[in-house]
Structures are given as C-alpha cells and as structure tokens.
Enzyme design. Sequence first.
Site, PDB file in Angstrom:
ATOM      1  N   HIS A   1       0.809  -1.228   0.000  1.00  0.00           N
ATOM      2  CA  HIS A   1       0.000   0.000   0.000  1.00  0.00           C
ATOM      3  C   HIS A   1       0.837   1.270   0.000  1.00  0.00           C
ATOM      4  O   HIS A   1       0.325   2.321   0.381  1.00  0.00           O
ATOM      5  CB  HIS A   1      -0.905   0.040   1.228  1.00  0.00           C
ATOM      6  CG  HIS A   1      -1.976  -0.988   1.247  1.00  0.00           C
ATOM      7  ND1 HIS A   1      -3.237  -0.760   0.754  1.00  0.00           N
ATOM      8  CD2 HIS A   1      -1.968  -2.269   1.677  1.00  0.00           C
ATOM      9  CE1 HIS A   1      -3.969  -1.853   0.906  1.00  0.00           C
ATOM     10  NE2 HIS A   1      -3.218  -2.784   1.470  1.00  0.00           N
TER      11      HIS A   1
ATOM     12  N   LYS B   1     -14.417   8.446  -3.419  1.00  0.00           N
ATOM     13  CA  LYS B   1     -15.656   8.787  -2.698  1.00  0.00           C
ATOM     14  C   LYS B   1     -16.174  10.155  -3.150  1.00  0.00           C
ATOM     15  O   LYS B   1     -17.369  10.344  -3.359  1.00  0.00           O
ATOM     16  CB  LYS B   1     -15.403   8.787  -1.183  1.00  0.00           C
ATOM     17  CG  LYS B   1     -15.058   7.405  -0.635  1.00  0.00           C
ATOM     18  CD  LYS B   1     -14.475   7.447   0.781  1.00  0.00           C
ATOM     19  CE  LYS B   1     -13.800   6.115   1.102  1.00  0.00           C
ATOM     20  NZ  LYS B   1     -12.904   6.173   2.263  1.00  0.00           N
TER      21      LYS B   1
ATOM     22  N   THR C   1      -8.330   6.716  -1.750  1.00  0.00           N
ATOM     23  CA  THR C   1      -9.688   6.187  -1.876  1.00  0.00           C
ATOM     24  C   THR C   1     -10.703   7.301  -1.609  1.00  0.00           C
ATOM     25  O   THR C   1     -11.827   7.241  -2.100  1.00  0.00           O
ATOM     26  CB  THR C   1      -9.942   5.015  -0.909  1.00  0.00           C
ATOM     27  OG1 THR C   1      -9.424   5.375   0.379  1.00  0.00           O
ATOM     28  CG2 THR C   1      -9.243   3.758  -1.397  1.00  0.00           C
TER      29      THR C   1
ATOM     30  N   LYS D   1      -7.641  13.970   4.604  1.00  0.00           N
ATOM     31  CA  LYS D   1      -6.738  12.815   4.553  1.00  0.00           C
ATOM     32  C   LYS D   1      -5.723  12.996   5.678  1.00  0.00           C
ATOM     33  O   LYS D   1      -5.647  14.068   6.273  1.00  0.00           O
ATOM     34  CB  LYS D   1      -6.033  12.730   3.200  1.00  0.00           C
ATOM     35  CG  LYS D   1      -5.409  14.055   2.747  1.00  0.00           C
ATOM     36  CD  LYS D   1      -4.877  13.982   1.322  1.00  0.00           C
ATOM     37  CE  LYS D   1      -5.925  14.147   0.242  1.00  0.00           C
ATOM     38  NZ  LYS D   1      -6.195  12.945  -0.529  1.00  0.00           N
ATOM     39  N   ARG D   2      -4.934  11.964   5.955  1.00  0.00           N
ATOM     40  CA  ARG D   2      -3.896  12.140   6.952  1.00  0.00           C
ATOM     41  C   ARG D   2      -2.986  13.306   6.569  1.00  0.00           C
ATOM     42  O   ARG D   2      -2.801  13.611   5.393  1.00  0.00           O
ATOM     43  CB  ARG D   2      -3.068  10.857   7.083  1.00  0.00           C
ATOM     44  CG  ARG D   2      -3.767   9.775   7.866  1.00  0.00           C
ATOM     45  CD  ARG D   2      -4.017  10.184   9.311  1.00  0.00           C
ATOM     46  NE  ARG D   2      -2.805  10.151  10.074  1.00  0.00           N
ATOM     47  CZ  ARG D   2      -2.532   9.309  11.065  1.00  0.00           C
ATOM     48  NH1 ARG D   2      -3.453   8.426  11.443  1.00  0.00           N
ATOM     49  NH2 ARG D   2      -1.393   9.342  11.711  1.00  0.00           N
TER      50      ARG D   2
ATOM     51  N   LYS E   1       1.444  14.348   0.812  1.00  0.00           N
ATOM     52  CA  LYS E   1       0.084  14.653   0.356  1.00  0.00           C
ATOM     53  C   LYS E   1      -0.077  16.144   0.043  1.00  0.00           C
ATOM     54  O   LYS E   1      -1.012  16.543  -0.621  1.00  0.00           O
ATOM     55  CB  LYS E   1      -0.929  14.204   1.403  1.00  0.00           C
ATOM     56  CG  LYS E   1      -0.975  12.670   1.585  1.00  0.00           C
ATOM     57  CD  LYS E   1      -1.950  12.278   2.682  1.00  0.00           C
ATOM     58  CE  LYS E   1      -1.894  10.801   3.031  1.00  0.00           C
ATOM     59  NZ  LYS E   1      -2.674   9.954   2.113  1.00  0.00           N
TER      60      LYS E   1
HETATM   61  C1  26V Z   1       2.203   1.776   7.756  1.00  0.00           C
HETATM   62  C2  26V Z   1       2.675   1.802   9.009  1.00  0.00           C
HETATM   63  C3  26V Z   1       4.091   1.780   9.185  1.00  0.00           C
HETATM   64  C4  26V Z   1       4.442   1.371  10.546  1.00  0.00           C
HETATM   65  C5  26V Z   1       3.676   2.149  11.544  1.00  0.00           C
HETATM   66  C6  26V Z   1       2.227   1.872  11.445  1.00  0.00           C
HETATM   67  C7  26V Z   1       1.782   1.849  10.072  1.00  0.00           C
HETATM   68  C8  26V Z   1       0.434   1.854   9.846  1.00  0.00           C
HETATM   69  C9  26V Z   1      -0.036   1.829   8.580  1.00  0.00           C
HETATM   70  C10 26V Z   1       0.862   1.798   7.549  1.00  0.00           C
HETATM   71  C11 26V Z   1       0.333   1.734   6.202  1.00  0.00           C
HETATM   72  C12 26V Z   1       0.610   2.949   5.427  1.00  0.00           C
HETATM   73  C13 26V Z   1       0.213   2.648   4.106  1.00  0.00           C
HETATM   74  C14 26V Z   1      -1.143   3.175   3.791  1.00  0.00           C
HETATM   75  O1  26V Z   1      -2.008   3.467   4.582  1.00  0.00           O
HETATM   76  N1  26V Z   1      -1.310   3.296   2.530  1.00  0.00           N
HETATM   77  C15 26V Z   1      -2.510   3.839   1.944  1.00  0.00           C
HETATM   78  O2  26V Z   1      -3.277   2.734   1.525  1.00  0.00           O
HETATM   79  C16 26V Z   1      -4.474   3.164   0.899  1.00  0.00           C
HETATM   80  C17 26V Z   1      -5.283   1.935   0.586  1.00  0.00           C
HETATM   81  O3  26V Z   1      -4.614   1.158  -0.348  1.00  0.00           O
HETATM   82  C18 26V Z   1      -4.125   3.963  -0.341  1.00  0.00           C
HETATM   83  O4  26V Z   1      -5.317   4.412  -0.915  1.00  0.00           O
HETATM   84  C19 26V Z   1      -3.246   5.145   0.009  1.00  0.00           C
HETATM   85  O5  26V Z   1      -2.819   5.802  -1.155  1.00  0.00           O
HETATM   86  C20 26V Z   1      -2.045   4.676   0.775  1.00  0.00           C
HETATM   87  O6  26V Z   1      -1.303   5.770   1.269  1.00  0.00           O
END
Ligand code: 26V
Length: 836
Positions: A380, A685, A681, A571-572, A577
């Site tokens: 992701h 929406k 996403t 968004k975050r 971003k």
């Molecule tokens: C990564 C990490 C790294 C370690 C700390 C905790 C943590 C928690 C979540 C993540 C995942 C980050 C990746 C993420 O959220 N990606 C997003 O995924 C969406 C669904 O596929 C996508 O639409 C977004 O573009 C993407 O940033």
Amino acid sequence: MTATDHTPESAHPLGATHPLALAPVTGPASSVDGFVRQFLRNLNYERGVPLSASTPNDRYMAFAMTVRDYLMARWLEDQKRQREAQAKGVAYLSAEYLLGRQLDNNLLATGLSEIATAAMETCGIDIDDLRAQEVEPGLGNGGLGRLAACFIDSLATLGVPNTGYGIRYEYGIFRQTFEDGQQVEQPDSWLRLGSPWEFPHPEAARTISFGGHTETYDDEGTERSRWVPAWNVLAVPYNYMVPGYLNGRVNTLRLWSAKATNSFDLRVFNSGDYEEAVRSQTFAENISKVLYPEDSTPQGKELRLQQQYFFVAASIGDFLASLPADFDPANLPDRIIFQLNDTHPVIGVPELMRVLVDEKKMAWEDAWGITQKCFAYTCHTLLPEALEVWSVDLLGRLLPRHLEIIYRINDEFLVEVRERFGDDEMRIRNMSIISEFPDRSVRMAFLATVAGAKVNGVAELHSQLLREKVLPDFNEFYPGKFTNVTNGVTPRRFVRLSNPGLSTLITEAIGPGWVTDLERLRELETYAEDTQFRDAFAQVKAANKRRLGDVLRARDGVEISDGHMLDVMVKRLHEYKRQMLKLLHIVTEYEGIVSGRVAASDVQPRTFVFGAKAAPGYVMAKRIIHLINAVGSVVNDDPRVEGRLKVLFPPNYNVTLAERLIPAADLSEQISLAGKEASGTGNMKFALNGALTIGTDDGANVEIRELVGDDNFFLFGMSEPEVEALWARGYKPAEFYQADDGLRRAMDLIASGAFSGGDKTVFEPIVSNLLYDDRFMVLADYSSYIAEQAKVDAAYADQDAWTRSAILNVARCGFFSSDRSMRDYIERIWHTPPVI
Ligand code: 26V
C-alpha cells in the site's frame, strides 16, 4: 431531556407493563410491533431498565441489540452453510479496520430502516438521537484501514466466505483537539459505554507464545526443531457481524483482545510477589491496548511486533482449528487464502511454516510449497521509509524460531537467485530478505514477496512503480507474480447511506440496482443533458451543504456561508500529500486581496475545508496543522476579505465526519506529488458523490481522470517521469521561489509572521523546509496548481456546466466500487467463488 419528555408513560406505557412487551416474540422483528416488542425486551432484560428510566445510551444499546437480533439468525445460518460447503475462503489479515458507525449500515443491510424508524416513533424516540449515541470504532489510521472495512462489506455482499482478522484495540486512533491551533491528542475510549456489536468468546481464547529459545531434538531418527517460549498471552476473540446488502449473508470480523494467561500470573503469584503478578498481567494486556497512530514511519517498536504476531498467530491457529481433525494440511490451499494487508501481518509466513514443520511434522519443502500458495500480499505504499523492517535482534528475542525459519527461507531463496543470475553479489544483496545495513534486519516486504502467490499494488500506476522501482529484481525473478487491483469503496456506506438525497435521485432515474452493480451509474450519462435532472442534482448538493452546516454548527460552532464553493482536502497530514500546496493557494488568494491587487468582490467565494490528523511524533506535520489553523483565523477574521474566503478545520476528522463532508463537497483536492500516493480512496468517494477533482497524475487519480474525461477533471503538476527528471537535473526549490511572484509573496507573508502575531520564528521551519529541502516538490508544482485553480474558479462560475460535469463524474466512476475490487481479487488472486 429524559425519556419521559418524549414519552409520557400514560401515553406510551412501554415498560414491562406494555401489552406488546408481554406478547411472545415469535420471529425476527420484521414488523413495527415485532420491533417494538423486541426493543422493549432488550431494554428491560438486557439493560435492566424501563423505558421511562432509560438513558440515551440504554435506548441506543437496546435499539442496536434489536437490529442485531434480527441479523443473528442469518449469521448463525450463514456460518453453518459456509462450514458445510467446505468452500475456499478468504482470511483477510489486517492490523487495521476503520469501520465507522455500525447502526445505519446494519439497518440498511437488513432493510429494517423504515420499520425501525416507525417503531421508535411509536415509542416517542427520535432515531437520530440514537444514531448520535454511537461512537465509531476507529481501529485504523486512514486509507489502509478503511479499505479493509470496504472490502469485508463487499465480500459479504458478494457472498464470498471471508473472515476478517485483526486486533480489538482498546483505544483506537486518538481523538484530535486543537489548543491554540495546535493538535492535542486525547485517548479514544470507544468502549467506555460498551459496544452492542461485539460478541466475546473467552472460551475460545488461544494461547500465543513469545520469547524463549529454540532447541533441536531427535524425533525417531529425524532431527527437528522446537520453540521453547518464555511467556504466553491469551488471545480472546470478539466477533462482529459483517452483513451483506439485503442478501441474508453475514460474514464475521474476528478481532483479538489480549488477556493475561492464568499460568503466567499464577507462577509469579505463587512466588509471593503479588505486585509483580499484577504488573505482568498489565504487561500482557498491553498488547491490544492501543492502535499505533503512525501510518508511514515504522518505529521498530517491540510492542508493535508483539501486536502483529499476536493477532496473526491467533488468526492462523483459529483457522486451522476450524478444520476437521483429519484434514490433510496438504489441501490447505484449496480451503484458504491469507491476504496480507501490507506488511503488518507478514510474520504469519514463518508462523504457518512453524506450525506445519514443527507441529504437523511436515517436510520443509512440502510446507513451503503449501505456504507459498496460502498467502498473497498487497503493498500500500511507495515511500521507502514506510516499508517495514524488523531488527534481527528484536525478532530473535521475541520470536527466535521464526527468525530461524526466515533465515532458512532466505538461504534457499538466495540459492535460487544464484542459480538464475549467477554470483551477482550486488543483486544478491539487493534481494536478500535480510539486509545488513544500517543494522541487520528483516525486510518484511521482501519476505511477503517471496512467500506470496501474488503481489499486488493498489492502482495501475502504483503497481507499475512497484514492479519497476520498488521490487524490480523480484519482478524479473518471478514473472507473473505481480498484478494490480485498483482499490474501491463500498457504495453502501459512501453513497447510499451517506448521500440519501443523491441515492433517491439516482434510484428514481435508473432504479435501485446500482447499489450492488455500480457500473449501472453509466445510465446517468444521458441525464447529464437533462436540465430538470441537473436542477435536482444541484438541489441535492445544496441540501447536503446544509446538512454539513448543521453538523459543523453543532460540533464546532462554525458556519458554512451560502454561495461558497466547498473545496475539501481530507486525509492524513503528510508532507507527500501536500496540504502545504493547498495552503499556499489560500495564502496567495488572501495576499492578493489584502495587497489590493485583487478586489475582494472579484474573488469566487470559497470555503476551504481541511480534515487531517498528524502522527503524534511527526513534528513537521503538526506544524503544518498549526499553520492551517493560524491562516484560518487570520483569513476568517479579516474584514478586507469580505467573507469571500473561509478556512475551516474541524478537528478529529473520522469516518462519521467524512460521511457528511464528502457528499457536500464541490471540489476534491488530490494533490500529492506524482509517484507518492499509492492509490487514494477519498478521491473515489468524492467523485462518486459529484465533486470535481483537482489532482495530480498520481495513484487512482490517473484512472479517475481516464474514466471521467479531461473535461471533467482539473489536472495539474508534474507527471511521475517529470518528477524523476527534475530530481535527476537537480531540484533547487529556491529557483522556483525566485521565479514566481505569487509564490514569493505567499511564502514571504508566512515568513513575515503575519499568521503568528508577528512572531517570525513559529513557522520559519516550514518556510525553510520548503525553500531548501522540499522533498515533495511543493514549489515546483505551485504555479501549475495556481493556474489550474483559476480554471476551477472560471468553471464554477457556470453552475449549470459544473453540475453537468459533476453528474458525469458520478456516472463514470462505477468502476471504483469495492465490489469490483473484490471481483478482481477473486479472479486474479484468490479463486474463491461465492457460496450460493
Ligand atoms: C504503515 C505503518 C508503518 C508502521 C507504523 C504503522 C503503520 C500503519 C499503517 C501503515 C500503512 C501505510 C500505508 C497506507 O495506509 N497506505 C494507503 O493505503 C491506501 C489503501 O490502499 C491507499 O489508498 C493510500 O494511497 C495509501 O497511502
């Protein structure tokens, strides 16, 4: 207000004495009377209160239980049918599920809305008051967690056997407040008043082990390894219903909660150290205590690895335990696919190997063959810093046997690499699951890629970059392993529920089938040419803005002005971003007015809405939040602006707020640096709710633009190859600053202290970061963004043409249903047909 204010007992004596309460409950609450009866039973017998003395929470709980009771028969039946069918199912392994409120979704899925509303009316209860009681389970950070929630909704709607596995965090994503414009985090105690949607099963708890050492032993002539752990934790499952839309199907979401084992604390207790016993109990239960609020920078924290192993080992063990005692593990790939939602559950790979080899005593080669068929991996991200690695030190301490298994997987993998490519040491080093620098560590994305039957990205561009830039050696080594599945969103929650006005309009035009067959929205294209329909569509948008206005007034005491374009970026908060780019646009507009170069009366009235949480430790992101709030208070209060520009930043953006904000938006901001946003996403929406997008050629924006057409999308900025080329040439942000008057004025205004009461130091780090270390090329894309925003203003001036474009966005975005995403996964990766 008390219940009696609504419902004088004389008029509605709906305590245990009400005649309906005494009548037998014969079937599901599928009539108004039946619903009322069941509601009162729940209120009396589950909550232990009469209606007259009930609190809003009692009424919400009893109401939710009534909806739940209605689903229960189906749930039990469907689970039985699925077991009997022995069909292959999907175990979705995800550390996050950002579910949003459940009540309305479950009413919708059961078709109970009208009955339930009428039933509450007879009790003198406003169903909206009940809705407002529900605290959303915020068990995720952002896109990845929300995607998991959309996917399980779609799987239930498609009738595909699925269990979602995850963690029941006691505290979800923090509640955000602002103090002097700065983010302050509050714990999210979403379980404080109890949740009516969960079913704990302490009797089904699983023991999860940690630590200790490994040893080898002689097993009738075969040398085997075993793990001798040092401590255990109990994983207690909590089940949640995942109903399909009006199809009688109910899948399960199973979230694990950590509990101290008896043996664990007893041992210490017997040694006489009571305090230590209690301490170790707390220690064990810390594992599911809190969601890590970082979503891109892994910290390598031990507790996080504990969380990951905890839920993955419990989930794999849970699935294996559900199989018949005589099940031959060689047939596992016919029964299950474990989908790895990013790298967080990848420790499941060595866990399944350990179970097969150490416990089931399978030959390594056979076990590896099975494992490689049972996992698939979704990536992701593209940010290198977001790719998880675990130090060998930590892994070896916490999961010594798993580390050994990872080493062996890597050894055998590298042998294959050598066989294919020769002793190309550079390549070997680049592909090794174990990296040596800066510290010896395990690259979880590599492990997932080697173990997974398939590896997918989440939008076309992302999957391409994954193949070509992130994992090129693996793509060469495993031709055919890489694939794409473009993300999607559930039309139930994000159109049907969140936008009732638009839903009615669509259904009146093309019938109700679109809710489960979103491509049918295409049939709206001709309606874009129909003036009456356009008027009705514009009225829905206006009504949605009023609905949002009501919410913002109640929660934050702010107003949305009439006649404003609603320009939304939610968004975050992350530098990639580029909330800063949005802010530079706002400051540019503001500076134009206050410098007198632009007459306020010539400015298209706009309200800019931000929603964003920053990771608590992400200093720059928090500074940017502070600056947004600071700019907001100056711009909103400056009479020279004549109310034409307004900045709103409602705190604590979450799913519940998204559901009100998105349907009201005119313009959707999707302005990441090309090549950085995997998919997005929110962008889907917004488009599905009739907002036009201003966006870069990034993530799923690319596919949105292809579908809606260039005329209905505001594209700006460098493409990914252009970004690469500029880096290669040498990017000097200061040159862009020098070359663009508007940019210079906006930056200078921020630097002057105009938004910090004259204090030049507060936002100086932001300004110098942009000037000298602009990693996300905000300044390089500024002029193109500003030029495109001028086109947005011009386009908005023709309201009717704008509405036409908005309708075309809705009509052409049916592709972005998560039902379609699920069909793609089923066809390309899972091979799990629906169970009829
Ligand atoms: C990564 C990490 C790294 C370690 C700390 C905790 C943590 C928690 C979540 C993540 C995942 C980050 C990746 C993420 O959220 N990606 C997003 O995924 C969406 C669904 O596929 C996508 O639409 C977004 O573009 C993407 O940033």
